[in-house]
Design an enzyme around this catalytic site. Structure first.
Site, PDB file in Angstrom:
ATOM      1  N   SER A  93       0.836  -1.194   0.000  1.00  0.00           N
ATOM      2  CA  SER A  93       0.000   0.000   0.000  1.00  0.00           C
ATOM      3  C   SER A  93       0.882   1.259   0.000  1.00  0.00           C
ATOM      4  O   SER A  93       1.689   1.425  -0.920  1.00  0.00           O
ATOM      5  CB  SER A  93      -0.960  -0.081   1.188  1.00  0.00           C
ATOM      6  OG  SER A  93      -2.045   0.784   1.029  1.00  0.00           O
ATOM      7  N   ASP A  96      -8.485  -5.924  -5.417  1.00  0.00           N
ATOM      8  CA  ASP A  96      -8.248  -4.600  -4.813  1.00  0.00           C
ATOM      9  C   ASP A  96      -9.089  -3.568  -5.563  1.00  0.00           C
ATOM     10  O   ASP A  96      -8.997  -3.456  -6.783  1.00  0.00           O
ATOM     11  CB  ASP A  96      -6.754  -4.263  -4.908  1.00  0.00           C
ATOM     12  CG  ASP A  96      -6.362  -3.094  -4.022  1.00  0.00           C
ATOM     13  OD1 ASP A  96      -7.122  -2.095  -3.962  1.00  0.00           O
ATOM     14  OD2 ASP A  96      -5.295  -3.163  -3.393  1.00  0.00           O
ATOM     15  N   HIS A 142      -7.975  -5.162  -1.027  1.00  0.00           N
ATOM     16  CA  HIS A 142      -6.698  -4.495  -0.762  1.00  0.00           C
ATOM     17  C   HIS A 142      -5.922  -5.180   0.359  1.00  0.00           C
ATOM     18  O   HIS A 142      -4.699  -5.229   0.352  1.00  0.00           O
ATOM     19  CB  HIS A 142      -6.965  -3.029  -0.400  1.00  0.00           C
ATOM     20  CG  HIS A 142      -5.719  -2.255  -0.127  1.00  0.00           C
ATOM     21  ND1 HIS A 142      -4.738  -2.074  -1.082  1.00  0.00           N
ATOM     22  CD2 HIS A 142      -5.259  -1.634   0.991  1.00  0.00           C
ATOM     23  CE1 HIS A 142      -3.744  -1.359  -0.562  1.00  0.00           C
ATOM     24  NE2 HIS A 142      -4.034  -1.087   0.692  1.00  0.00           N
TER      25      HIS A 142
END
Lengths: 339, 339
Positions: A126, A280, A309
């Protein structure tokens, strides 16, 4: 125990300068004799090093018996210099952190304190993946490998709207003064958590009711205890500051690359695994594949998961953790790399 | 000109009774001699009949030279009985509208005023599709065909989080009193519009920058003029009321079917086209396909589009409009149906 690295007179990309900034970092394992077994593992949104160190273990994704692993806390995360522990302020006061700031400070830490010339790997999920890409482009000779899980090198327009909705959720609260909060934004955090929960796991995750297997008794219980509670741990100014870093994320938006996105991606020399989650919703597989195609030594290795995600941070998810571990072990293979 | 249908002493599913409720409706075209050419076209979230009548034209999706088309405004939309024009209040005061309420009121309109025994088609997009499914289950002999675009018969858990984030965005505003708003929730509407925009078009829509072709100069311009402006037209109490209807959507949650979801879907007799958009993020193709499999006479006919949820309301999107028109013409084919 975490350590403190202090930098005097650090000039941020936003134009402001602080007379003293700090990077709080923690290391795991031992640096080998020729200083060749270092892995950098930057933090993700809302996380501090203690939140993400779970994957460092002898049988984990990052093995500290073989590797020297450094987690540098991102600016704005409440440990390193942040709105909550300095008077830096937010965008409304003309101040924001960028990943260009994060990686320049991390580079100073590596050069001046740890004396590490070259990283065997940067592992990032991320916002950690964003930092990994910035490192790869800004210091191409110093990064041998990148594992970029569920992140892009530049924030997409669609992702931007999600982030703006999160930011607006907090600043819509009665506690918002125009430049900060005068108390906890209770209502804003309620909205914030629900927006985040709707995007960060997939539709399939909710359809299958996977949260029941994690010990939650209902959807509402999951939203409150898993999502709202975790963001309530953070100072809301810091939540905003990290959103602003994310909103500003573009590895080419700096004095070195001057906005030439494609050239910047092609400047990355590291062997790079681009590892989106197939479900995601904001760092989409398509966006990640498009970046992989622009990075010379990239391989596109999607995580086939319904965790959305969060497939890339699989602390509750042994199946995806196993797969990621095997990928990282493959990426790290090669005698000589570790000296 | 729209017409008013008044019902005395209408008992809502929430348990409250109003001494007088109104359904505002508009008709297009002429009812034929044997009253067999009627199409019901219910409204969607935030919309009033004037917002959705664009697709009614001689060369449009619904042709008023052949069909008698009725748009009944949904409870809560600001024309029919709504928080803005009655003292019904919101969930916080123990009041909410359901589609069970909507279709029962619509059925009374058809029976008592329009004298229509059987509908040739119910055409619904989004919350309109929800109403179509409710009709099909509650009055199976009175609905010959359903075109359900981008909607499900029951709100999924994932969709619920999105809706809760929208609701929370409004009630987080300083204007929220606990039971309503004492002024316009400026900040809340800002958040609301961004959440909605992030979900209702697809990632691909934003990646391709389709809003530029619609005349917007930037992403922000699109968010402000296309999204925020349209929701600002509506009373915020009504925005909440319609969210609550959506949150309560379950065609089996009523005294007739008592929560037996699968049996309720199988009670639908209409020839049904289940038409999700392939890129809809909240009424996902998978959720719609699963419902299609439970409806006896359903065909799954997805709209292949990058417009996300809005593929099903293609007023700016001639390609999807053409495809939908051809599907509806196919669905309506068959001599005798029109008498």
């Amino acid at each position: 125990m975490s350590e403190i690295f202090t930098i005097d007179n650090f000039e941020f990309q936003c134009g402001k300068c602080l007379s003293e900034v700090q990077i709080i970092y923690q290391t795991y394992g031992d640096l080998n004799a020729d200083r060749s077994n270092a892995i950098l593992y930057p933090t993700s949104y809302g996380a501090q090093h203690s939140d993400i160190e779970w994957l460092i273990s002898a049988d984990g994704i990052l093995d500290p018996t073989q590797w020297f692993i450094i987690i540098p806390n991102m600016f704005g995360n409440g440990l390193s210099t942040s709105p909550s522990n300095s008077d830096c302020g937010l965008v409304e006061s003309g101040f924001w952190f960028t990943h260009f700031d994060n990686v320049r400070a991390q580079e100073k830490l590596l050069t001046e304190v740890l004396k590490i010339d070259r990283l065997a790997l940067i592992y990032g999920w991320s916002m950690g993946a964003q930092q990994a890409y910035h490192w790869g482009a800004l210091y191409p000779d110093r990064v041998q490998r990148i594992a970029a899980l569920c992140g892009t090198a530049r924030t997409t327009d669609h992702n931007r709207i999600f982030l703006q909705s999160l930011r607006s959720a907090l600043t819509a609260d009665p506690a918002w003064t125009g430049t900060g909060f005068d108390r906890l934004p209770e209502r804003g955090l309620h909205t914030f958590a629900r927006i985040y929960a709707s995007w960060a796991a997939s539709q399939e995750f909710y359809r299958e009711g996977l949260y029941y297997s994690l010990g939650y008794s209902s959807l509402e219980d999951y939203l409150v205890r898993a999502w709202e509670a975790s963001y309530r741990q953070r100072d809301p100014h810091n939540l905003i500051a990290m959103l602003d870093t994310w909103l500003h994320c573009d590895l080419s938006d700096n004095s070195v690359y001057q906005g030439d996105y494609r050239s910047t991606l092609s400047a990355i020399r590291a062997k790079t695994y681009v590892m989106p989650s197939t479900t995601d919703l904001y760092f989409t597989p398509a966006d990640c594949a498009a970046e992989a195609a622009l990075i010379t030594n990239a391989e596109y290795r999607p995580i086939r998961s319904i965790w959305g995600h969060r497939a890339g941070n699989p602390y509750q998810n042994p199946e995806d953790a196993d797969w990621i571990r095997s990928q990282i072990h493959t990426l790290l293979e090669g005698i000589g790399d570790r000296g």
